[in-house]
Design an enzyme around this catalytic site. Structure first.
Site, PDB file in Angstrom:
ATOM      1  N   GLY A 131      32.976  29.750  46.281  1.00 19.19           N
ATOM      2  CA  GLY A 131      32.518  29.786  44.932  1.00 19.19           C
ATOM      3  C   GLY A 131      33.358  30.535  44.022  1.00 19.19           C
ATOM      4  O   GLY A 131      34.303  31.079  44.453  1.00 19.19           O
ATOM      5  N   HIS A 156      26.174  36.668  43.055  1.00 20.36           N
ATOM      6  CA  HIS A 156      27.695  37.028  43.194  1.00 20.36           C
ATOM      7  C   HIS A 156      28.417  36.501  42.048  1.00 20.36           C
ATOM      8  O   HIS A 156      29.318  37.364  41.302  1.00 20.36           O
ATOM      9  CB  HIS A 156      28.275  36.954  44.561  1.00 20.36           C
ATOM     10  CG  HIS A 156      29.712  37.166  44.916  1.00 20.36           C
ATOM     11  ND1 HIS A 156      30.172  37.981  45.664  1.00 20.36           N
ATOM     12  CD2 HIS A 156      30.827  36.928  44.058  1.00 20.36           C
ATOM     13  CE1 HIS A 156      31.549  38.061  45.590  1.00 20.36           C
ATOM     14  NE2 HIS A 156      31.860  37.506  44.564  1.00 20.36           N
ATOM     15  N   GLU A 157      28.296  35.034  41.676  1.00 21.58           N
ATOM     16  CA  GLU A 157      28.926  34.661  40.842  1.00 21.58           C
ATOM     17  C   GLU A 157      28.312  34.772  39.161  1.00 21.58           C
ATOM     18  O   GLU A 157      29.161  35.082  38.457  1.00 21.58           O
ATOM     19  CB  GLU A 157      28.985  32.943  41.092  1.00 21.58           C
ATOM     20  CG  GLU A 157      29.813  32.582  42.162  1.00 21.58           C
ATOM     21  CD  GLU A 157      31.189  33.035  42.555  1.00 21.58           C
ATOM     22  OE1 GLU A 157      31.687  33.271  41.552  1.00 21.58           O
ATOM     23  OE2 GLU A 157      31.490  33.119  43.698  1.00 21.58           O
ATOM     24  N   GLN A 176      37.489  34.218  36.941  1.00 25.80           N
ATOM     25  CA  GLN A 176      38.570  34.546  38.007  1.00 25.80           C
ATOM     26  C   GLN A 176      39.848  33.987  38.029  1.00 25.80           C
ATOM     27  O   GLN A 176      40.872  34.029  38.454  1.00 25.80           O
ATOM     28  CB  GLN A 176      38.043  34.224  39.165  1.00 25.80           C
ATOM     29  CG  GLN A 176      36.786  35.302  39.837  1.00 25.80           C
ATOM     30  CD  GLN A 176      36.356  34.732  41.056  1.00 25.80           C
ATOM     31  OE1 GLN A 176      35.326  33.852  41.257  1.00 25.80           O
ATOM     32  NE2 GLN A 176      36.600  35.437  41.987  1.00 25.80           N
ATOM     33  N   CYS A 229      35.378  38.401  48.327  1.00 29.87           N
ATOM     34  CA  CYS A 229      35.688  37.607  46.760  1.00 29.87           C
ATOM     35  C   CYS A 229      37.145  37.302  46.965  1.00 29.87           C
ATOM     36  O   CYS A 229      38.127  38.111  47.205  1.00 29.87           O
ATOM     37  CB  CYS A 229      35.103  38.928  45.878  1.00 29.87           C
ATOM     38  SG  CYS A 229      35.651  38.457  44.329  1.00 29.87           S
ATOM     39  N   LEU A 230      37.320  36.302  46.190  1.00 34.96           N
ATOM     40  CA  LEU A 230      38.723  35.773  45.830  1.00 34.96           C
ATOM     41  C   LEU A 230      39.628  36.741  45.065  1.00 34.96           C
ATOM     42  O   LEU A 230      40.921  36.681  45.100  1.00 34.96           O
ATOM     43  CB  LEU A 230      38.754  34.419  45.284  1.00 34.96           C
ATOM     44  CG  LEU A 230      38.227  33.303  46.247  1.00 34.96           C
ATOM     45  CD1 LEU A 230      38.162  31.981  45.453  1.00 34.96           C
ATOM     46  CD2 LEU A 230      39.098  33.082  47.459  1.00 34.96           C
ATOM     47  N   HIS A 240      29.736  38.004  38.160  1.00 35.47           N
ATOM     48  CA  HIS A 240      31.146  37.778  37.806  1.00 35.47           C
ATOM     49  C   HIS A 240      31.197  37.371  36.312  1.00 35.47           C
ATOM     50  O   HIS A 240      32.055  37.856  35.513  1.00 35.47           O
ATOM     51  CB  HIS A 240      32.042  36.480  38.495  1.00 35.47           C
ATOM     52  CG  HIS A 240      32.595  36.915  39.763  1.00 35.47           C
ATOM     53  ND1 HIS A 240      33.581  38.023  39.537  1.00 35.47           N
ATOM     54  CD2 HIS A 240      32.714  36.433  40.885  1.00 35.47           C
ATOM     55  CE1 HIS A 240      34.260  38.003  40.920  1.00 35.47           C
ATOM     56  NE2 HIS A 240      33.641  37.262  41.679  1.00 35.47           N
TER      57      HIS A 240
HETATM   58 NI    NI Z   1      33.796  36.849  43.724  1.00 34.91          NI
END
Ligand code: NI
Length: 183
Positions: free
Chosen positions: A46, A136-137, A51, A94-95, A140
């Site tokens: 995701g 989670h997204e 991000q 998380c990236l 963000h």
């Molecule tokens: Ni993340």
């Protein structure tokens, strides 16, 4: 199409509240393509536009298992309109916080209202991995990170580590471990 740099903490842009999409045009299409390319390359399951430094409410996701055909999904202007009282705990990554994993408790089920890539209104009742990833997204897009859901002690520790690394290297990305389920 292009692979974009993924921001990591402590980059302050990750704390921005993203703006809703109003126009379903070529720019949006190009952004979505870049997001998928970046997400698959990372690899992650995701990604939110912020991000890659774009403060717009766009989320890409693919929860297909490793050897199964791709299942790209796009969620635009997504919002949680209902969440269950039941909670579930899932180890999240998380990236934007490479190589850090921690258990997070969230509502086990959510209803999410969003627009698809053509601007068509949709609603999904999500459980399991989809429920976790969507929350989670969507976080963000509101400037919230999964470490905001863990203890202050743990959060301070991880923030300190990444702040130190950013100062040292000028670039806070440690080499990314190839682990699935990173969002
Ligand atoms: Ni993340």
């Amino acid at each position: 199409m292009a692979i974009r740099d993924i921001l990591s903490i402590p980059d302050k842009k990750l704390r921005l509240v993203s703006e809703p999409i109003k126009a379903f045009d070529g720019d949006l299409k190009a952004l979505i393509e870049d997001m998928f390319e970046t997400m698959y390359e990372a690899p992650g399951i995701g990604l939110a536009a912020i991000q890659i430094g774009v403060p717009l409410r766009v989320i890409t996701m693919d929860l297909a298992k490793k050897d199964d055909p791709k299942e790209p999904q796009v969620f635009i202007n997504a919002e949680v309109v209902w969440s269950s009282e039941d909670k579930s705990t899932y180890e999240e990554g998380c990236l934007s916080i490479p190589e850090y994993y921690e258990e997070v408790e969230r509502p086990a089920a959510v209803t999410v209202r969003y627009l698809d890539r053509d601007g068509k209104p949709r609603e999904v009742e999500a459980t399991g991995l989809l429920a976790t990833c969507l929350q989670h997204e969507i976080d963000h897009t509101n400037g919230v990170l999964f470490i905001d859901h863990i203890s202050k002690l743990k959060r301070d520790r991880v923030m300190k580590k990444f702040t130190k690394a950013a100062k040292r290297d000028g670039h806070p990305h440690p080499a990314r471990e190839k682990k699935a389920n990173v969002v």
